[in-house]
Structure formats: C-alpha cells, structure tokens
Design an enzyme around this catalytic site. Structure first.
Site, PDB file in Angstrom:
ATOM      1  N   GLU A 148       9.246 -11.263 -13.344  1.00 44.06           N
ATOM      2  CA  GLU A 148       9.889 -10.528 -12.674  1.00 44.06           C
ATOM      3  C   GLU A 148      11.170 -11.275 -11.799  1.00 44.06           C
ATOM      4  O   GLU A 148      12.367 -10.806 -11.753  1.00 44.06           O
ATOM      5  CB  GLU A 148       9.383  -9.463 -11.687  1.00 44.06           C
ATOM      6  CG  GLU A 148       8.294  -8.551 -12.526  1.00 44.06           C
ATOM      7  CD  GLU A 148       6.979  -8.956 -12.727  1.00 44.06           C
ATOM      8  OE1 GLU A 148       6.822 -10.338 -12.561  1.00 44.06           O
ATOM      9  OE2 GLU A 148       5.964  -8.288 -12.772  1.00 44.06           O
ATOM     10  N   GLY A 169       0.160 -15.683  -1.217  1.00 48.16           N
ATOM     11  CA  GLY A 169       1.263 -14.744  -1.383  1.00 48.16           C
ATOM     12  C   GLY A 169       1.308 -13.733  -0.635  1.00 48.16           C
ATOM     13  O   GLY A 169       2.351 -13.374   0.122  1.00 48.16           O
ATOM     14  N   ARG A 170       0.281 -12.998  -0.319  1.00 52.48           N
ATOM     15  CA  ARG A 170      -0.113 -11.655   0.260  1.00 52.48           C
ATOM     16  C   ARG A 170      -0.048 -11.919   1.907  1.00 52.48           C
ATOM     17  O   ARG A 170      -0.009 -10.802   2.468  1.00 52.48           O
ATOM     18  CB  ARG A 170      -1.040 -10.708  -0.062  1.00 52.48           C
ATOM     19  CG  ARG A 170      -2.303 -11.220  -0.216  1.00 52.48           C
ATOM     20  CD  ARG A 170      -3.261 -10.582  -1.086  1.00 52.48           C
ATOM     21  NE  ARG A 170      -4.811 -11.232  -1.469  1.00 52.48           N
ATOM     22  CZ  ARG A 170      -4.798 -11.879  -2.327  1.00 52.48           C
ATOM     23  NH1 ARG A 170      -3.824 -12.362  -3.158  1.00 52.48           N
ATOM     24  NH2 ARG A 170      -6.066 -12.551  -2.649  1.00 52.48           N
ATOM     25  N   GLU A 191      -5.804  -6.598  -3.220  1.00 51.05           N
ATOM     26  CA  GLU A 191      -5.474  -7.686  -4.084  1.00 51.05           C
ATOM     27  C   GLU A 191      -6.518  -8.782  -3.671  1.00 51.05           C
ATOM     28  O   GLU A 191      -7.039  -9.579  -4.207  1.00 51.05           O
ATOM     29  CB  GLU A 191      -4.033  -8.386  -4.154  1.00 51.05           C
ATOM     30  CG  GLU A 191      -3.818  -9.637  -5.349  1.00 51.05           C
ATOM     31  CD  GLU A 191      -2.558  -9.848  -5.393  1.00 51.05           C
ATOM     32  OE1 GLU A 191      -1.694  -9.115  -6.253  1.00 51.05           O
ATOM     33  OE2 GLU A 191      -2.093 -10.615  -4.845  1.00 51.05           O
ATOM     34  N   HIS A 193       2.344  17.232   6.453  1.00 49.82           N
ATOM     35  CA  HIS A 193       2.951  18.323   5.412  1.00 49.82           C
ATOM     36  C   HIS A 193       2.866  17.756   4.015  1.00 49.82           C
ATOM     37  O   HIS A 193       3.362  18.531   2.980  1.00 49.82           O
ATOM     38  CB  HIS A 193       4.360  18.478   5.814  1.00 49.82           C
ATOM     39  CG  HIS A 193       4.465  18.909   7.124  1.00 49.82           C
ATOM     40  ND1 HIS A 193       4.456  20.381   7.405  1.00 49.82           N
ATOM     41  CD2 HIS A 193       4.784  18.167   8.475  1.00 49.82           C
ATOM     42  CE1 HIS A 193       4.547  20.382   8.699  1.00 49.82           C
ATOM     43  NE2 HIS A 193       4.555  19.151   9.183  1.00 49.82           N
ATOM     44  N   LYS A 196      -0.648  -9.723 -17.237  1.00 50.49           N
ATOM     45  CA  LYS A 196       0.477 -10.566 -17.524  1.00 50.49           C
ATOM     46  C   LYS A 196       0.354 -11.115 -18.772  1.00 50.49           C
ATOM     47  O   LYS A 196       1.750 -11.295 -19.616  1.00 50.49           O
ATOM     48  CB  LYS A 196       0.454 -11.557 -16.776  1.00 50.49           C
ATOM     49  CG  LYS A 196       1.318 -11.272 -15.240  1.00 50.49           C
ATOM     50  CD  LYS A 196       1.156 -12.444 -14.178  1.00 50.49           C
ATOM     51  CE  LYS A 196       1.173 -12.203 -12.719  1.00 50.49           C
ATOM     52  NZ  LYS A 196       1.159 -13.664 -12.023  1.00 50.49           N
TER      53      LYS A 196
END
Ligand code: F6P
Length: 539
Positions: free
Chosen positions: A215, A269-270, A355, A386, A506
């Site tokens: 990506e 990464g996270r 993850e 709501h 992937k």
C-alpha cells in the site's frame, strides 16, 4: 531470559476465580453500592492528573484479590522487568519490545544486547526537532522556494493510525501546517488527497518500518510520479523524507540519505508513534508538544513499573478485562471518549489491541483452551449515545466500557462542557442502576409498554476523569492501553508482539494480482474463482 509459559487456566487463582464467579455472577452492583458507601474510594485510583473510578464493575474486594493472585501466579512482575529491560520477549520474531525506551529521559540507560540505545534515540529526536522546526518556521522551503503549507503522511497500519489519531487528538495545539494521511491502496484515496495539494508547498513523509508494504510503496510511487510532473528528480530531496528501518530500500526509492529518519526493529509498528514514525506529529504540533506527549507516556511507564496492584492503572484495567472476557464471556469492549478530539482513538486501539492479542497459540506452541483478545470498538460521546448505546443499555450482550472524560475543555465553552459532562456521568449511572419496573410504572407508562422501558443495569464501566486533554495526558492515555495489552498477553500466555495473521491474505492478494494480467492458472475454491472471473470481465 524469556517469558515463562504458564497456562492461566491451570493456576490456583483461575480455579478460585471460577468458583468465585459462580457465586457473584448474578449479583447486582447497585446492591454493593447500597451496602458500602466507601466503595468508590476503595475502588479508585488518583494518579497525577488522572482519576480512575472502577467501582462500577461487577467485582468485590475478593474478586480483586483473586485477580491479583492470578497476576502473581503468571509472574507478571518478572515479565514487566523483561519488557523494560529489552529482553527479546517478541520471541517468534526474535526481537525485543522497546518502545518504552523511546520515551525515557536523556539520562536514562537502556541496554539492548549490551549497548545503550538512548544516545541513538536522542540523535534521531534531534533530527526530528531540526526538521520539523525548519519546516514550521519556513526556513526550509520547497523546490520553487515557497514555504510549506501541507504535509502528507504516507503509511498504513502502525505507520498511519498512531500519527493520524494523535494529529487529530492534538489539533488544538496545531500550527499552520495541514496534515493529510494516505494509507489505503484504493487509488481513490490518494487521488482525493492529491486534488487538495500544491506540489510546490507540500512535504511528503513516507513511513514504513519495512519499506516493503504494498500500500505504502504504491501510494508513494503514485505521489512521486504526480510530483515529477511539475518538478525534477533533484527536487525530490527538497520535499520527500522517509521513516524506516530499511535504509537500502529507502535509498533505492530515490530518497536522499539526509532525509532518512531511522527506526529500529525493536519498535513494533503499532507501538511506533514514539519513534521517528511520530515525525508527522512533530510537524503538526511542534517538537515541544510531541516531546510532552512522550514525557506523559514515560510517566505512565514509571507508574506501571512501580505502583502496587491495587493502584496500578494498566494492570487493573487488564485484569478487569480478563474477568469479563474469560469468566463473563464478554466478547467486546467499548472505549467512549467524551471529546471529539479523540474521534480516531478507538480505531487506533483496534490495531494496537487486536493485532497484539488476537492470537490462539500459547507460549508453549499449543492451541489455547480459553478466549484471548477481545474486540474493541467505540466512538466519542455524545455522538455514540445516539448511535449504538441502545444495545449497550438494553441489548443481550455484556459490553464493558471505558468512559474517558476531561474536566476542562480546550476552548473553554462552559455551557457545552457542562452539557457534555452531564451526559458522561449520566450514562455510567444509567448503566449501573438501570431502571426498575416500579420506576417505569410510576411514570404512568401503558402496561403493555412497561417491559420495553425497563433497564436491567448492572453494565460495567470504568470512568476516567482527566484534568484536560494535553499532549502529556494523551501520552499517558496511550501508554496506559499499551501496558494493558502487555498484561493481558502475559496472562493469556500468548505472544503479543508478532502479527503473522496479516500475512496469509497479503500473499494470496499478490498471487491474485498477478492473475489479473496473466491467464488464470492458480488454484482457487470455486467461489473465489468465479468472483475473480467476474471481476476480470467487468473491470
Ligand atoms: O498490518 C501488518 C503490519 O505489519 C502492521 O503491523 C504495520 O503497522 C503495518 O503492517 C505497516 O508496516 P510497515 O510500517 O512496515 O509499512
């Protein structure tokens, strides 16, 4: 040293918790409140500018002490020490988990394989500071000598969600730069953003730990081609920078080595917004605010390491979550911030939590025989009231929820703030007490409608009352959830820091992509084969 592998279900504490659960599962919390006026003070933590009230949970002091026993039996303390000391607790990838070192002070010493990582961390921070200050002040200019107006962060997953969430959360502290985030490989995403940009006045930050992510590389290439319609190859050095561990791949993409902000493979990464992945944050709010957020996270790290169980916010949150997940069989948790600034917080937490703990094999390589990672979701209040609150109040599912509120608003409109906070308190009160049949009848409701207007209550919530949303308090909040994730992974006896589950899709996507331009030779199930053929005939 490595993490112990202890099956939580085999511990004495787990067995006792099961027996204890059977005795209290049908009790109503409101009874405990009537019986014990001290319950809120016994079940709350006051720490810095945070106040956590966890008294509206389906627990007694016995529950807490058994949860503490469970944490002890799985040797949580030893695990915390390994985490902070840079042991390779991400065993399946052979890596340490050292995002906490990124927020440690300059005079700290954190050894990884015998080398202190702090000087290197501060060199990178210095580079972030200089770059962001030069862009913000206008000292650094684009290829036509104009000052910058826009920044585009090109990344996905941890290279997008953290910075995107924080930039939004701290927009009050922002400067003149407009931040944009391109993540999806959907070409319409990048094209919509390019429509808004002037190539002469935009900085492009390509963020990819591996620099191999489809990506990000597709979007970066599309943006580079768009840029080169107006500029030359030499101009790329003026406006494109990259954050990565993969220096060779970044250079091959055409980024000037001067414009590379390195990160280390011991940052997942996270959990990477504290590393150079936070460059976009520093550009958006300035280095000092970025640094204040790191300071907040560091304070939470110290609290997590030092505070006793009864006062340890991340540990309490983790153990309460285990209580609901593994004993009440709750499948999901909601996070409801009462500030629009935290609009992207639940989305960010989805990657961090799911993850990390969406795993089903334990640290012995065996399939777990209990539930692990919970589903996490949420939206800011009052909007969420709501939208989905009906289900939380009167649905059949038990959904423990974290309510996060700030005592002071940022723009200071007291009328709005009081309305917001009255809703904040009202919701947790309603979830606790519900509304009895007698109360409904008293309102003169038609008999046939009475059952629909009854609220059972007994819905658990944690309430965070924080002074104000600042870079520092945001840093504390994020680090708090990071440590909650860690504790849960330790108790569930899983590896929280790999993410092999995202690989299979992937790989298959790569195979299918090749089939679009070649004859369809690959093996697929009949459904997928038919769908691919239909797509090829109408695309
Ligand atoms: O989705 C899987 C993942 O590996 C995440 O863990 C990571 O945050 C994201 O992809 C992006 O990876 P990279 O920063 O290497 O481009």
């Amino acid at each position: 040293m490595s993490l112990k592998s202890i099956n939580p279900k085999q511990t004495l504490a787990w067995k006792k918790l099961q027996a204890h659960f059977d005795t209290i599962k049908d009790e109503h919390m409101s009874k405990w409140f009537s019986n014990n006026p001290n319950r809120p003070s016994e079940m709350s933590v006051e720490w810095d500018d945070f106040y956590l009230d966890f008294s509206k949970n389906r627990i007694t002091s016995d529950t807490l002490s058994l949860l503490k026993d469970l944490a002890e039996e799985v040797q949580l303390k030893d695990a915390i020490s390994q985490y902070f000391k840079g042991q390779k607790i991400n065993k399946t990838e052979g890596r340490a988990v050292l995002h906490t070192a990124l927020r440690a002070p300059k005079n700290a010493h954190v050894l990884f394989e015998g080398v202190d990582v702090i000087p290197d961390i501060y060199d990178v921070k210095n580079k972030i500071k200089q770059f962001s200050e030069a862009v913000i002040s206008g000292d650094r200019k684009g290829f036509t000598n104009k000052v910058f107006t826009d920044v585009v962060n090109i990344g996905i997953g941890g290279s997008d969600l953290g910075p995107a969430m924080v930039v939004d959360a701290l927009s009050y502290y922002g400067n003149h730069l407009k931040l944009h985030f391109v993540s999806n490989v959907d070409g319409d995403h990048v094209n919509e953003i390019l429509k808004k940009l002037n190539p002469e006045t935009t900085v492009f930050v390509i963020v990819s730990k591996t620099f191999t992510t489809q990506e990000t590389l597709s979007n970066a290439t599309t943006i580079k081609q768009w840029f080169l319609k107006n500029a030359t190859q030499a101009d790329i050095a003026k406006q494109f920078v990259a954050v990565s561990t993969n220096i060779e791949k970044v250079k091959a993409f055409g980024i000037d080595p001067q414009n590379i902000f390195p990160m280390r493979d011991w940052v997942g990464g996270r959990f990477s917004l504290w590393s150079a992945v936070g460059l976009s944050i520093s550009l958006a709010v300035g280095f000092d605010h970025y640094q204040a957020m790191l300071k907040g996270a560091y304070k939470m790290d110290e609290h997590f390491k030092e505070a006793p169980f009864e006062q340890n916010i991340p540990t309490l949150l983790a153990m309460l979550s285990i209580w609901y997940n593994n004993f009440f069989k709750a499948e999901s948790e909601a996070v409801i911030p009462y500030t629009q600034y935290l609009n992207q917080f639940a989305t960010y937490l989805q990657q961090a939590i799911m993850e990390s703990n969406g795993k089903s094999v334990d640290r012995n390589g065996q399939r777990v025989e209990y539930q692990t990672g919970n589903l996490i979701w949420g939206e800011p209040g009052t909007n969420s009231q709501h939208a989905f609150f009906q289900l939380i109040h009167q649905g059949t599912k038990l959904i423990p929820a974290d309510f996060i509120g700030f005592a002071k608003s940022l723009h200071g409109n007291q009328d709005h703030q009081d309305k917001l906070m009255s809703n904040f308190f009202a919701q947790t009160e309603a979830l606790l007490n519900g509304k009895s049949e007698a109360a409904v009848l008293k309102e003169g409701v038609a008999t046939a409608v009475v059952p629909y207007k009854i609220f059972e209550g007994n819905r658990p919530t944690n309430t965070f009352l924080i002074n104000q949303l600042t870079p520092e308090s945001l840093g504390k909040l994020i680090a708090m959830y990071e440590h909650k994730i860690f504790v849960q992974g330790i108790v569930w006896n899983i590896y929280s820091y790999d993410q092999f589950g995202v690989e299979l899709g992937k790989q298959l996507a790569g195979k299918i992509l090749r089939e679009f331009s070649e004859e369809n030779k690959a093996e697929h199930d009949a459904s997928t084969k038919n769908l691919i053929a239909r797509y090829k005939s109408i695309r």
